[in-house]
Design a protein around this motif. Sequence first.
Motif, PDB file in Angstrom:
ATOM      1  N   GLY A 193      -5.317  49.661 -13.409  1.00  0.00           N
ATOM      2  CA  GLY A 193      -4.787  50.495 -12.336  1.00  0.00           C
ATOM      3  C   GLY A 193      -5.900  51.180 -11.565  1.00  0.00           C
ATOM      4  N   THR A 194      -5.523  52.175 -10.779  1.00  0.00           N
ATOM      5  CA  THR A 194      -6.499  52.876  -9.943  1.00  0.00           C
ATOM      6  C   THR A 194      -7.349  53.845 -10.761  1.00  0.00           C
ATOM      7  N   GLN A 195      -6.730  54.499 -11.755  1.00  0.00           N
ATOM      8  CA  GLN A 195      -7.438  55.517 -12.537  1.00  0.00           C
ATOM      9  C   GLN A 195      -7.851  55.055 -13.921  1.00  0.00           C
TER      10      GLN A 195
ATOM     11  N   THR B   9      -5.392  46.056  -9.463  1.00  0.00           N
ATOM     12  CA  THR B   9      -5.159  46.461  -8.082  1.00  0.00           C
ATOM     13  C   THR B   9      -5.884  45.447  -7.186  1.00  0.00           C
ATOM     14  N   ALA B  10      -5.462  45.335  -5.958  1.00  0.00           N
ATOM     15  CA  ALA B  10      -6.089  44.367  -5.056  1.00  0.00           C
ATOM     16  C   ALA B  10      -5.843  44.821  -3.610  1.00  0.00           C
ATOM     17  N   CYS B  11      -6.736  44.476  -2.726  1.00  0.00           N
ATOM     18  CA  CYS B  11      -8.002  43.792  -2.882  1.00  0.00           C
ATOM     19  C   CYS B  11      -9.063  44.790  -3.363  1.00  0.00           C
TER      20      CYS B  11
ATOM     21  N   LEU C 213     -12.765  49.584  -3.862  1.00  0.00           N
ATOM     22  CA  LEU C 213     -11.409  49.695  -4.404  1.00  0.00           C
ATOM     23  C   LEU C 213     -10.389  49.335  -3.320  1.00  0.00           C
ATOM     24  N   TRP C 214      -9.187  48.957  -3.758  1.00  0.00           N
ATOM     25  CA  TRP C 214      -8.147  48.545  -2.781  1.00  0.00           C
ATOM     26  C   TRP C 214      -7.974  49.572  -1.673  1.00  0.00           C
ATOM     27  N   LYS C 215      -8.093  50.884  -2.042  1.00  0.00           N
ATOM     28  CA  LYS C 215      -7.810  51.894  -1.012  1.00  0.00           C
ATOM     29  C   LYS C 215      -9.057  52.380  -0.274  1.00  0.00           C
TER      30      LYS C 215
ATOM     31  N   TYR D 285      -3.019  36.380  -0.860  1.00  0.00           N
ATOM     32  CA  TYR D 285      -2.567  37.626  -0.218  1.00  0.00           C
ATOM     33  C   TYR D 285      -3.704  38.420   0.401  1.00  0.00           C
ATOM     34  N   LYS D 286      -4.877  38.331  -0.177  1.00  0.00           N
ATOM     35  CA  LYS D 286      -5.936  39.261   0.243  1.00  0.00           C
ATOM     36  C   LYS D 286      -7.097  38.583   0.970  1.00  0.00           C
ATOM     37  N   ALA D 287      -7.249  37.245   0.843  1.00  0.00           N
ATOM     38  CA  ALA D 287      -8.421  36.593   1.450  1.00  0.00           C
ATOM     39  C   ALA D 287      -8.028  35.498   2.441  1.00  0.00           C
TER      40      ALA D 287
ATOM     41  N   ASN E  89      -4.745  38.215 -11.860  1.00  0.00           N
ATOM     42  CA  ASN E  89      -3.476  38.398 -11.158  1.00  0.00           C
ATOM     43  C   ASN E  89      -3.470  39.800 -10.546  1.00  0.00           C
ATOM     44  N   VAL E  90      -2.460  40.095  -9.732  1.00  0.00           N
ATOM     45  CA  VAL E  90      -2.325  41.415  -9.099  1.00  0.00           C
ATOM     46  C   VAL E  90      -1.210  42.184  -9.823  1.00  0.00           C
ATOM     47  N   ASP E  91      -1.332  43.517  -9.864  1.00  0.00           N
ATOM     48  CA  ASP E  91      -0.380  44.326 -10.640  1.00  0.00           C
ATOM     49  C   ASP E  91       1.086  44.092 -10.251  1.00  0.00           C
ATOM     50  N   ALA E  92       1.401  44.308  -8.976  1.00  0.00           N
ATOM     51  CA  ALA E  92       2.808  44.209  -8.551  1.00  0.00           C
ATOM     52  C   ALA E  92       3.345  42.793  -8.755  1.00  0.00           C
ATOM     53  N   HIS E  93       2.496  41.804  -8.525  1.00  0.00           N
ATOM     54  CA  HIS E  93       2.930  40.412  -8.613  1.00  0.00           C
ATOM     55  C   HIS E  93       3.191  40.015 -10.069  1.00  0.00           C
ATOM     56  N   ALA E  94       2.358  40.532 -10.984  1.00  0.00           N
ATOM     57  CA  ALA E  94       2.536  40.207 -12.406  1.00  0.00           C
ATOM     58  C   ALA E  94       3.853  40.775 -12.925  1.00  0.00           C
TER      59      ALA E  94
ATOM     60  N   GLY F 182       6.485  53.614  -7.313  1.00  0.00           N
ATOM     61  CA  GLY F 182       5.710  54.747  -7.814  1.00  0.00           C
ATOM     62  C   GLY F 182       5.274  55.590  -6.636  1.00  0.00           C
ATOM     63  N   THR F 183       3.966  55.836  -6.541  1.00  0.00           N
ATOM     64  CA  THR F 183       3.460  56.582  -5.397  1.00  0.00           C
ATOM     65  C   THR F 183       3.815  55.854  -4.096  1.00  0.00           C
ATOM     66  N   SER F 184       3.809  54.507  -4.181  1.00  0.00           N
ATOM     67  CA  SER F 184       4.216  53.673  -3.046  1.00  0.00           C
ATOM     68  C   SER F 184       5.196  52.640  -3.591  1.00  0.00           C
TER      69      SER F 184
ATOM     70  N   TYR G 249       6.710  36.301  -1.427  1.00  0.00           N
ATOM     71  CA  TYR G 249       6.650  37.216  -0.280  1.00  0.00           C
ATOM     72  C   TYR G 249       6.336  38.617  -0.776  1.00  0.00           C
ATOM     73  N   GLU G 250       5.501  39.326  -0.021  1.00  0.00           N
ATOM     74  CA  GLU G 250       5.201  40.724  -0.364  1.00  0.00           C
ATOM     75  C   GLU G 250       5.395  41.598   0.875  1.00  0.00           C
ATOM     76  N   ALA G 251       5.996  42.763   0.679  1.00  0.00           N
ATOM     77  CA  ALA G 251       6.059  43.782   1.736  1.00  0.00           C
ATOM     78  C   ALA G 251       5.845  45.124   1.048  1.00  0.00           C
TER      79      ALA G 251
ATOM     80  N   ASN H  29       3.228  53.493   8.310  1.00  0.00           N
ATOM     81  CA  ASN H  29       4.270  52.528   7.971  1.00  0.00           C
ATOM     82  C   ASN H  29       3.607  51.190   7.666  1.00  0.00           C
ATOM     83  N   ARG H  30       3.771  50.713   6.417  1.00  0.00           N
ATOM     84  CA  ARG H  30       3.162  49.419   6.049  1.00  0.00           C
ATOM     85  C   ARG H  30       4.070  48.283   6.533  1.00  0.00           C
ATOM     86  N   SER H  31       5.314  48.250   6.109  1.00  0.00           N
ATOM     87  CA  SER H  31       6.277  47.238   6.575  1.00  0.00           C
ATOM     88  C   SER H  31       7.492  47.994   7.103  1.00  0.00           C
TER      89      SER H  31
END
Length: 556
Positions: A12-14, A94-96, A124-126, A206-208, A271-276, A294-296, A327-329, A388-390
């Motif tokens: 994760g992030t922390q 986390t990614a990317c 880091l991703w953020k 998704y990221k590259a 793999n990526v967290d949300a996708h796994a 969660g936070t998002s 698909y990711e949003a 707004n992301r999506s």
Amino acid sequence: MGTKYTIGVDYGTQSGRAVLVDLANGHEVADHVTPYPHHVIDERLPVSGIKLEHDWALQHPDDYLEVLRKSVPAVIAESGIDPVDVIGIGIDFTACTMLPIDEAGEPLCFDAELIDQPHSWVKLWKHHAAQPEADKINQIAAQRGEAFLPRYGGKISSEWMIAKIWQILDEAPEIYERTDLFLEATDWVISQMTGNVVRNSCTAGYKAIWHKQDGFPSKEYFKALDPRLENLVDTKLRGEVIALGTNAGGLTDKMAGIMGLKPGIAVAVGNVDAHAAVPAVGVVTPGKLVMSMGTSICHMLLGTEEKQVEGMCGVVEDGIIPGLYGYEAGQSAVGDIFEWYVEESLPAYVKEAAAAEGLGIHQWLEREAATYKPGQTGLLALDWWNGNRSVLVDTDLTGLILGMTLLTKPQEIYRTLLEATAFGTRKIVDAFHSNGVSVDVLYACGGLPQKNHLLMQIYADVTNREIVIADSKQTPALGAAMFAAVAAGQGAGGYDTIIDAAEKMARVKEETFKPIPANVEVYDSLYKEYSQLHDYFGRGENDVMKRLKNIKKSSE
Ligand SMILES: Nc1ncnc2c1ncn2[C@@H]1O[C@H](COP(=O)(O)OP(=O)(O)O)[C@@H](O)[C@H]1O
Ligand SMILES: O=C(CO)[C@@H](O)[C@@H](O)COP(=O)(O)O
């Protein structure tokens, strides 16, 4: 064959968390968290103390190895199992989250000569400092009519690989030159465990901007960005892209010794967290939208065809489940909005009332907000506290609450904020559903579904869909352990496909949230109002939010 296990490690992030899972039923036998010793590096570099600029967010690559050194032996010790019964390990990240490495596979920031160079560290991703590069990536792609752009909902994010690489080239060309490969951190950790550098299809896609048929964008496109990037794909982005669940290679003797595992066991590609999390709630077919809340919120969905959907983060073949389009949003703030309200805007009397009853503030607010019927607050909000992301993909949009009077209560505002995030999710659901990627039922994992029942009922009512809740609190780690079982294969006691693994190991709660027809009706009319505000403020009819930001900037 006796009981066999795999380990899933969620980065994760922390912190990083290892979970030891029984392959027969997905039972989580033991787990252990290792906070990253260097945390998120967003002010000063370690050792040199060099100050970072605004919007930077770095990490220390050794922190990831520390998780393997500490948390993996800890789950073995806690469970009391024989380590020879662990047949594989998988990770999600986390990614990317990316880094530059040298020919020996070492992060450039490990080099004493480069340790004081911010661009040699993990981004880091953020890390959001590559926005100027992202803007040019999008502008030039749009001008050239690049086919990849619609696959990313029309915009490539500054959080992703190409923007981050280009920022390095722009600001530290010597670091760019010294880089042998740019890698996702998830792929780097796998390379440390196996000695093999492979790229996973999820982060590549998704990221590259990688596509299974078309590969990465063309040399001409990269040349149009910057002539120095022309050969990026053949040089610093080279390497095989491999489907999720593939064995990246056996665990090396050295890492097996450090982690207390058997050498040679399967190590699944990264793999990526949300996708796994998707197969970990048993979702391996289309029609089921998984929300990692969660936070998002990350919204994940499967389809059989590549469709274009406004504002999605991306569609990637094999990106979540091999053989399907993933698909990711997303919504960039959800729990964060509730936290902002509690921390920054709540009257002291509510905090005192909650404390007097021995309740948490969210619990108090949830209980009081639940006494209102839909529509009864007379309030409506736009959930854009972090842009707004999506589906609008616009970080310059801001939040709005409409309808307040002298009688408005804090619990009414809290309820309105919960509802606003649900309307945001409905925009995403509608965007997919009306573009031929059907959404029939929702699945929820992450911290929020466990914490706030009112929120989940509102989501069911606003989207008019049943919501199934994950039974695991470590859903991504469980998913990573499932992909490890697939990498090990049935012969070793694992599974041959992620579909087989999901059938046996995924777990959801029996209780679901079902839409209440009377609530659905009221929320339908509120959603119409939300949509009008959404388009008025979000699609250019009234850019007051952006003008306010500009006035603020010029007043600083
Ligand atoms: N009872 C609650 N109701 C609504 N939101 C909550 C509640 N408790 C915590 N939150 C919010 O949930 C978020 C944390 O979610 P969690 O899934 O635990 O974390 P993360 O996204 O970091 O994995 C925070 O933004 C916090 O404000
Ligand atoms: O962007 C993605 C996935 O695509 C996430 O890895 C990133 O938002 C981090 O998520 P978390 O805050 O760890 O839930």
